[in-house]
Every structure is written in C-alpha cells, then in structure tokens.
Scaffold this active site. Structure first.
Site, PDB file in Angstrom:
ATOM      1  N   ASP A 188      -6.447  34.741 121.881  1.00 50.72           N
ATOM      2  CA  ASP A 188      -5.629  34.325 120.667  1.00 50.72           C
ATOM      3  C   ASP A 188      -5.963  34.940 119.286  1.00 50.72           C
ATOM      4  OD1 ASP A 188      -4.252  31.644 119.240  1.00 50.72           O
ATOM      5  OD2 ASP A 188      -5.818  32.003 118.064  1.00 50.72           O
ATOM      6  N   TYR A 192      -5.959  37.686 110.804  1.00 49.25           N
ATOM      7  CA  TYR A 192      -7.152  38.093 111.121  1.00 49.25           C
ATOM      8  C   TYR A 192      -7.558  39.565 110.763  1.00 49.25           C
ATOM      9  CZ  TYR A 192      -7.020  33.547 113.684  1.00 49.25           C
ATOM     10  OH  TYR A 192      -6.829  32.317 114.373  1.00 49.25           O
ATOM     11  N   LYS A 227       0.458  35.077 115.659  1.00 52.93           N
ATOM     12  CA  LYS A 227       0.748  34.398 114.540  1.00 52.93           C
ATOM     13  C   LYS A 227       1.499  34.922 113.312  1.00 52.93           C
ATOM     14  CE  LYS A 227      -2.980  31.261 115.800  1.00 52.93           C
ATOM     15  NZ  LYS A 227      -3.969  32.417 116.198  1.00 52.93           N
ATOM     16  N   HIS A 247       2.107  30.308 111.805  1.00 50.34           N
ATOM     17  CA  HIS A 247       0.649  30.181 111.504  1.00 50.34           C
ATOM     18  C   HIS A 247       0.558  28.793 110.589  1.00 50.34           C
ATOM     19  CE1 HIS A 247      -3.344  32.335 111.171  1.00 50.34           C
ATOM     20  NE2 HIS A 247      -3.486  31.087 111.051  1.00 50.34           N
TER      21      HIS A 247
END
Length: 324
Positions: free
Chosen positions: A51, A56, A85, A118
């Site tokens: 994931d 990130y 996402k 997201h």
C-alpha cells in the site's frame, strides 16, 4: 472463509485483493532507504499487497524495492498487488490522469493494481502537498467528486489501473458516487482508519451491503506522528483487553488487533521497519479469536480517531461523523 496467507477477497469488478497488506507510509524522521528495505523484507516474508501513495513521497523507493524482488525471482509483477492514491491537490478531473502517470513514472510500473482517491477533501492545486495561506491555514479547493470519479473511470478504461476505489469516504460520500448518473464502475474499496477504538461498525455494514471492501489503515493505532496525532490519546496496543487476549492466545496485541479485522471481513494494513515485526505481523493467520473475544474487542470502540490532522477535522466540509 478460512484465512491463510494466500487469502484474497474478490472485489466487485472481479479483481482480487490480498487480505493483509504492507503499509509504506513513513514519517520524515525515517530515511526513505529504510522504507525501501522494509518493502523488500515484506515481500520476502510473503506480503504481496503493498500500500503506497503519492503523498508518502517514497514511490520511487517502493517501486525500486518491488522491481528488485521481481528481478531476483522472488515474485512476478502479477503476484504483486500495489495500491496507489490520488492526492487531494490533484482531485480536479483534468489532473487525475497526469497525477497517476507521475506515480507510474516514479514506480516504473506499466499499471497500478488499485488506485484510490486519497481523501474526499480537495486542496488547492500546485506543487505543495499541503498548500497554506499567510496564516498557515490549509487552502481548500471546491471540486465535484463525481467528476473526479469519471476521470478515475477513464484511467481504468485506459488500462493504467486495474481497479479504482476511495479512501476516507463516509456513507454520504459513497452514496454520492454510487448514485451518480452514468456510473460506469463502482468503487471497489473504501480505505479508512479502523481499529478497536474506532471499529467503523456501521460503515462496514454499509460497505458490505454495497459489495465494497473496507480496508483498515492505522489498524494498530497509528504511527502517532506528533504533527497529526494528539499525543494524549491512549495507546491502542497498551489496552488491557487486547493485552489479556494476547496473553490468552500467546500472541502480540498487534496480532490480536489485526486478526480482529480479518474475522470481521476487513482487509488490514500493517507497517513496520524492522524485520522481526514484519515477520511477526504476518503470523496473523496462525490462530483464531473466539466469538466472545471478538465481542470483547467490539466493546472497546470509542470512536477515537488518530488521523488525520485537526485542521481537516475542523473543516466544515469534512465528510465524516462517528456513525459513518
């Protein structure tokens, strides 16, 4: 359903999602190289569900780790289920495909297995992940999520993604997509914060009724990043009930919390940067919680959120409530 390391859930588009995933979020204090190594360890241990997210800022490292394990013969690309996402600064429909293509380029993948919105809140488009005004307040944008969803559908039709879903949506937001005129593809999943202190019972029931898989992040009580998490909130893994059950089953509190989700029909994500914890968390298939113990964990619910940042929670358009 008997649960084992090779267990998948069939999604409403016919694709399958592994019931345990490895999360790749890391706070700024963790070097990106450490995340890269953790992904390689996770794949070696047996995780095939990875994931990730543009937010990130480590998709390049995650992609490199996956490709290395493909190159050395540990797995094939088709064995890996990667979730990406769409970040909130790219929710405008004309930006969706280009955002996806950025992720594909960083990952060096031809396609993403699952691509999800997201958050239903949109932020001002631009290079800043968290655009702020002169007072340091987030700058939100007004985007029609139904138009965003149509752009997601176009990405699926183009073969850039196999499945599309959402994250951090509540019932009202899900119904808005499900009831959209001309809907081509239903969301296959809704990834939300979910743990014994926030068990999302009603949302889970709704998602099951619509054949939407619920995916749990922060399943172990969050990373407790001080930027987002109130440090006075109780530590989930120190809960007396979870620890008593851990002793009963000779497992860790983390494994009890993860197993709880699996037995509810929830896909669960866990993350760690140490080999021992990565290995330990994958032992979630080796035991089963009794019905009375599942009920005991159910009783821990207090609608306690660890995520996201308070400014999102305070926004008048924030779509969550404690029921859904």
């Amino acid at each position: 359903m008997e649960l084992c390391k090779d267990t998948f859930m069939k999604m409403n588009d016919g694709q399958r999602i592994p019931v345990v995933g490895f999360g790749t979020y890391a706070p700024d204090t963790v070097p990106k190289s450490k995340c890269e190594e953790a992904v390689k360890v996770a794949i070696e241990v047996g995780y095939c569900h990875i994931d990730g997210a543009y937010l990130y800022e480590n998709e390049e490292e995650v992609g490199r780790a996956i490709r290395e394990k493909i190159a050395d013969g540990t797995v094939k690309r088709e064995d890996i289920f990667y979730t990406g996402k769409l970040w909130s600064t790219f929710n405008a429909p004309e930006m969706v495909q280009s955002a996806l293509e950025k992720s594909l380029k960083s990952l060096q993948f031809d396609y993403i297995d699952l691509y999800i919105i997201h958050t239903p809140l949109s932020l001002k488009p631009g290079d800043d992940l968290y655009p702020v005004d002169g007072n340091g307040k987030l700058i939100f944008d007004n985007v029609d999520l139904c138009a965003t969803w149509e752009a997601m559908e176009a990405c699926k039709d183009a073969g850039l993604v196999k499945s599309i879903g959402v994250s951090n949506f509540n019932r009202r937001q899900l119904e808005m997509i499900l009831n959209k005129p001309g809907l081509k593809y239903k969301p296959v999943c809704n990834q939300v914060e979910c743990h014994p202190y926030l068990n999302q019972r009603k949302l889970l029931e709704f998602c099951k009724s619509k054949n939407i898989v619920l995916v749990a992040f922060s399943a172990l009580g969050s990373h407790r990043d001080a930027r987002w998490v109130d440090q006075s909130t109780p530590l989930l893994l120190e809960d007396p009930v979870l620890n008593a059950l851990a002793k009963k089953y000779n497992r860790s509190p983390a494994l009890v919390a993860m197993r709880y989700q699996l037995q509810r029909g929830v896909v669960v994500l866990a993350k760690s940067f140490t080999r021992k914890h990565i290995e330990d968390n994958f032992k979630v298939f080796d035991f089963q919680l009794a019905e009375e113990d599942m009920k005991a964990i159910d009783s821990l619910n207090q609608n306690l959120r660890y995520d996201p940042c308070q400014e999102f929670l305070d926004h008048p358009e924030y779509p969550f409530d404690d029921d859904y």
